[in-house]
Design a protein around this motif. Sequence first.
Motif, PDB file in Angstrom:
ATOM      1  N   UNK A 157     -62.046  12.367 -80.653  1.00  0.00           N
ATOM      2  CA  UNK A 157     -60.931  12.053 -81.540  1.00  0.00           C
ATOM      3  C   UNK A 157     -61.859  12.823 -83.065  1.00  0.00           C
ATOM      4  N   UNK A 158     -63.111  11.858 -83.120  1.00  0.00           N
ATOM      5  CA  UNK A 158     -63.325  12.292 -85.296  1.00  0.00           C
ATOM      6  C   UNK A 158     -64.052  13.557 -84.606  1.00  0.00           C
ATOM      7  N   UNK A 159     -64.376  14.208 -83.972  1.00  0.00           N
ATOM      8  CA  UNK A 159     -64.979  15.569 -83.976  1.00  0.00           C
ATOM      9  C   UNK A 159     -63.778  16.487 -84.054  1.00  0.00           C
ATOM     10  N   UNK A 160     -63.253  16.170 -83.597  1.00  0.00           N
ATOM     11  CA  UNK A 160     -61.303  17.158 -83.272  1.00  0.00           C
ATOM     12  C   UNK A 160     -60.968  16.508 -84.844  1.00  0.00           C
ATOM     13  N   UNK A 161     -60.676  15.716 -85.263  1.00  0.00           N
ATOM     14  CA  UNK A 161     -60.352  15.124 -86.418  1.00  0.00           C
ATOM     15  C   UNK A 161     -60.582  16.654 -87.820  1.00  0.00           C
ATOM     16  N   UNK A 162     -62.152  16.112 -87.405  1.00  0.00           N
ATOM     17  CA  UNK A 162     -62.872  16.909 -88.802  1.00  0.00           C
ATOM     18  C   UNK A 162     -62.474  18.877 -88.121  1.00  0.00           C
ATOM     19  N   UNK A 163     -62.247  18.797 -87.801  1.00  0.00           N
ATOM     20  CA  UNK A 163     -62.135  20.714 -87.316  1.00  0.00           C
ATOM     21  C   UNK A 163     -60.564  20.907 -87.188  1.00  0.00           C
ATOM     22  N   UNK A 164     -59.780  19.796 -87.309  1.00  0.00           N
ATOM     23  CA  UNK A 164     -57.582  19.860 -87.151  1.00  0.00           C
ATOM     24  C   UNK A 164     -57.378  18.893 -88.124  1.00  0.00           C
ATOM     25  N   UNK A 165     -58.768  19.445 -89.531  1.00  0.00           N
ATOM     26  CA  UNK A 165     -58.437  18.791 -90.855  1.00  0.00           C
ATOM     27  C   UNK A 165     -57.961  20.074 -91.939  1.00  0.00           C
ATOM     28  N   UNK A 166     -58.093  21.511 -91.543  1.00  0.00           N
ATOM     29  CA  UNK A 166     -57.351  22.422 -91.837  1.00  0.00           C
ATOM     30  C   UNK A 166     -55.998  22.931 -91.349  1.00  0.00           C
ATOM     31  N   UNK A 167     -56.053  22.271 -90.463  1.00  0.00           N
ATOM     32  CA  UNK A 167     -54.451  23.045 -89.771  1.00  0.00           C
ATOM     33  C   UNK A 167     -53.197  22.136 -90.683  1.00  0.00           C
ATOM     34  N   UNK A 168     -52.301  22.621 -90.608  1.00  0.00           N
ATOM     35  CA  UNK A 168     -51.157  22.347 -91.308  1.00  0.00           C
ATOM     36  C   UNK A 168     -50.216  21.434 -90.266  1.00  0.00           C
ATOM     37  N   UNK A 169     -50.118  21.924 -88.899  1.00  0.00           N
ATOM     38  CA  UNK A 169     -49.145  21.080 -88.209  1.00  0.00           C
ATOM     39  C   UNK A 169     -50.205  20.632 -86.522  1.00  0.00           C
ATOM     40  N   UNK A 170     -50.251  19.551 -85.934  1.00  0.00           N
ATOM     41  CA  UNK A 170     -51.371  19.621 -84.636  1.00  0.00           C
ATOM     42  C   UNK A 170     -50.076  18.746 -83.852  1.00  0.00           C
ATOM     43  N   UNK A 200     -54.622   8.544 -76.632  1.00  0.00           N
ATOM     44  CA  UNK A 200     -55.254   9.654 -77.113  1.00  0.00           C
ATOM     45  C   UNK A 200     -54.945  10.221 -78.453  1.00  0.00           C
ATOM     46  N   UNK A 201     -53.531  10.457 -78.415  1.00  0.00           N
ATOM     47  CA  UNK A 201     -53.147  10.310 -79.206  1.00  0.00           C
ATOM     48  C   UNK A 201     -52.683   8.973 -81.091  1.00  0.00           C
ATOM     49  N   UNK A 202     -53.194   8.005 -80.215  1.00  0.00           N
ATOM     50  CA  UNK A 202     -53.514   7.238 -81.188  1.00  0.00           C
ATOM     51  C   UNK A 202     -55.150   7.347 -81.806  1.00  0.00           C
ATOM     52  N   UNK A 203     -56.140   7.651 -80.442  1.00  0.00           N
ATOM     53  CA  UNK A 203     -57.304   7.523 -81.081  1.00  0.00           C
ATOM     54  C   UNK A 203     -57.600   8.859 -82.250  1.00  0.00           C
ATOM     55  N   UNK A 204     -56.333  10.043 -82.202  1.00  0.00           N
ATOM     56  CA  UNK A 204     -56.811  10.991 -82.739  1.00  0.00           C
ATOM     57  C   UNK A 204     -56.115  10.567 -84.432  1.00  0.00           C
ATOM     58  N   UNK A 205     -54.706  10.374 -83.768  1.00  0.00           N
ATOM     59  CA  UNK A 205     -54.410   9.695 -85.545  1.00  0.00           C
ATOM     60  C   UNK A 205     -54.925   9.647 -86.088  1.00  0.00           C
ATOM     61  N   UNK A 206     -55.624   8.752 -85.611  1.00  0.00           N
ATOM     62  CA  UNK A 206     -56.434   7.459 -86.163  1.00  0.00           C
ATOM     63  C   UNK A 206     -57.583   7.747 -87.572  1.00  0.00           C
ATOM     64  N   UNK A 207     -58.437   8.929 -86.538  1.00  0.00           N
ATOM     65  CA  UNK A 207     -59.607   9.742 -87.029  1.00  0.00           C
ATOM     66  C   UNK A 207     -58.292  10.445 -87.739  1.00  0.00           C
ATOM     67  N   UNK A 208     -57.625  11.018 -87.452  1.00  0.00           N
ATOM     68  CA  UNK A 208     -56.689  11.958 -88.899  1.00  0.00           C
ATOM     69  C   UNK A 208     -56.316  11.537 -90.265  1.00  0.00           C
ATOM     70  N   UNK A 209     -56.335  10.317 -89.918  1.00  0.00           N
ATOM     71  CA  UNK A 209     -56.050   9.628 -91.158  1.00  0.00           C
ATOM     72  C   UNK A 209     -57.105   9.119 -91.990  1.00  0.00           C
TER      73      UNK A 209
END
Length: 314
Positions: A53-66, A80-89
């Motif tokens: 999720x941390x690696x994914x958040x880095x790649x998704x940082x440039x997106x407007x919507x996930x 996973x939803x919680x893990x990813x959102x924690x990383x996006x934050x």
Amino acid sequence: MRPLLCRFALALFSLLLMGCQVTSLSSSYVSTLSLNTLYDYQLSDAKQQPLTPIQAAVQLASFDVVMVGELHGHQGIHRFQADLFAALLQQPHPWALAMEQFSRDHQAEVNRYLAGELGEEQFIKQANAWPSYKSDYRALFMLAKEAKAPVIAANAPLNIVRCIGKFGPEYLQRLPAKERSWVAKQLTLDSDAYKARFMANRHHGQAPSEAQFAAQTSWDDTMAESINDYLARHPSQSVMLTLGRFHIKEGLGTVQRLQARNPALKIALIYPVTADEIETEPQAQSWMLKVAALPPARLTGEPLPTFSLGEPEC
């Protein structure tokens, strides 16, 4: 070399070696993680590269919507939803959370809970939270609350959707202005690929009606409009949306409706598949979230469930 310096050099070498080993173990863990329980998951990007999720958040940082699709009630997906959102934050720019699981008419109650003005029980009651809120969405919602991140109640109210399914889109003309605002201004009723896929589904052997498709797309159009309107007011933010996977399958549904409203948006899709669906659920243009297979709902010969939401009060 002096003994003290030798020991320092050896210690430094050991730390460097340990760092290499940790990196290697982390990479191996991501690619070979087994799905032993319903809490496990494996994420891979569109190139089938495994990611944390941390690696994914880095790649998704440039997106407007996930958009993170889900099989409602699957513990691994909700984890996973919680893990990813924690990383996006943790990313430099702010993120908001949009949820299919709350409807526009309860945005005020969602805001009050985020502001600490409601206890959880009153929030669940007043916001008409899904029955599975505590088990499936509480952890995700609390991440937003603790981070003071906005939560968008993105969906159309179920009672209105059911009435559209009974009377067709014309039903919306009967509604007072306030209630009409809880559903997207425009419904996408064209004979597109999404409609073809929806109409191909059969419930108890019967094909859906035009009115039922209008009800279906009222969800998609309302979620799309909710996100588009939010981003228009907050252009520096990004949004993660949680919704059932049918709404994003093959890039249709909510995805299409959002792109039609704003073609410039950069949208990423994360589509879940169970371990026994991998070959039957290919997903072009999507990241894949692989999770453990669910237990069979029914054994051979067991009857289908019978339930009814009753007649809508329209």
